[in-house]
Design an enzyme around this catalytic site. Structure first.
Site, mmCIF file in Angstrom:
data_model
loop_
_atom_site.group_PDB
_atom_site.id
_atom_site.type_symbol
_atom_site.label_atom_id
_atom_site.label_comp_id
_atom_site.label_asym_id
_atom_site.label_seq_id
_atom_site.Cartn_x
_atom_site.Cartn_y
_atom_site.Cartn_z
ATOM 1 C CG HIS A 43 -1.972 1.032 1.219
ATOM 2 N ND1 HIS A 43 -3.234 0.828 1.721
ATOM 3 C CD2 HIS A 43 -1.965 2.318 0.776
ATOM 4 C CE1 HIS A 43 -3.958 1.928 1.594
ATOM 5 N NE2 HIS A 43 -3.197 2.839 1.025
ATOM 6 C CD GLU A 70 -4.489 -2.999 0.682
ATOM 7 O OE1 GLU A 70 -5.083 -4.034 1.011
ATOM 8 O OE2 GLU A 70 -4.041 -2.166 1.508
ATOM 9 C CG HIS A 190 -8.237 -2.098 8.921
ATOM 10 N ND1 HIS A 190 -7.367 -1.304 8.216
ATOM 11 C CD2 HIS A 190 -8.302 -1.561 10.154
ATOM 12 C CE1 HIS A 190 -6.948 -0.311 8.977
ATOM 13 N NE2 HIS A 190 -7.492 -0.446 10.163
#
EC number: 2.6.99.2
Length: 243
Positions: A43, A70, A190
């Site tokens: 990410h 991401e 998450h």
């Protein structure tokens, strides 16, 4: 069996704290694959405080499992993924100064933007997933964007898991069933860890993939990276365990 994609952002954070190349991000990614991970997630953020754009380019040359990138679809991010063309791009609406992702897309408000962006990425051969909260209206509107998958933002589930896991999973189970009905692939991520992952997997119909970084790297400090990846893979094993 849902796939485990290991997010290696935290490895880059440790490396960047001292400069140089220790730990070696590329070696860690290859080791994660060798130890059983079925994907590598990164990410990159605009300030490159952990994953650098050059890291993404370097990883593309060596990752042999699914490569998932991401990020917030800013012009720089989109230019990067168009160059790399990973197997999956996960669009996340995080602010540039966000410590970590903290909300899913408002797929109603941003419908036009998401449609345009997703079409552009899919036309280049990338699968697209978008980060959403466990809300029926957001999942329904996600379908209209043309996305292949949604990734459920699981912080609320993880936060409430130990208080009442049935209540914590309920909205996620509901939207997972809706996603199946709409023909959307389902990812999740998450704050998932060794405590809450198995129950999530058992209760989300159609779950295809989880991406886990922070908790997995923390566990690796105690259990070692190879053993930790195997522990996480066991949580995703659908084979019933003996009482």
């Amino acid at each position: 069996m849902a796939k485990l994609s290991v997010n290696i952002n935290k490895i880059a954070t440790i490396r960047n704290a001292r400069g140089g190349n220790n730990p070696d991000l590329i070696k860690v990614a290859l080791d994660c694959e060798r130890f059983g991970a079925q994907g590598i997630t990164v990410h990159p953020r605009p300030d490159e405080r952990h994953i650098r754009y050059q890291d993404v380019l370097d990883l593309k040359n060596v990752v042999t499992t699914e490569f998932n990138i991401e990020g917030n679809p800013t012009p720089d991010f989109l230019e990067l993924v168009k160059k790399v063309k990973p197997e999956q791009v996960t669009l996340v609406p995080d602010a540039p100064d966000a410590i970590t992702s903290n909300a899913g897309w408002d797929t109603v408000k941003h419908q036009a933007f998401l449609k345009l962006t997703i079409k552009e990425l899919k036309d280049l051969g990338m699968r697209v997933s978008i980060f959403v909260d466990p809300l029926a209206e957001m999942v329904e509107a996600a379908k209209e964007t043309g996305t292949d998958r949604i990734e459920l933002y699981t912080e609320a589930y993880a936060k409430n898991y130990h208080q009442n896991r049935e209540a914590a999973i309920a909205p996620y189970k509901s939207v997972a069933m809706l996603a199946q009905k709409l023909g959307l692939g389902l990812n999740a991520g998450h704050d998932l860890d060794l405590d809450n992952l198995k129950y999530l997997h058992q209760n989300l119909p159609g779950l295809l993939e989880v991406s886990i970084g922070h908790a997995l790297i923390c566990d690796a400090l105690y259990y070692g990276l190879e053993n930790t990846i195997q522990l996480y893979l066991r949580q995703l094993d659908p084979t019933p365990t003996l009482p």
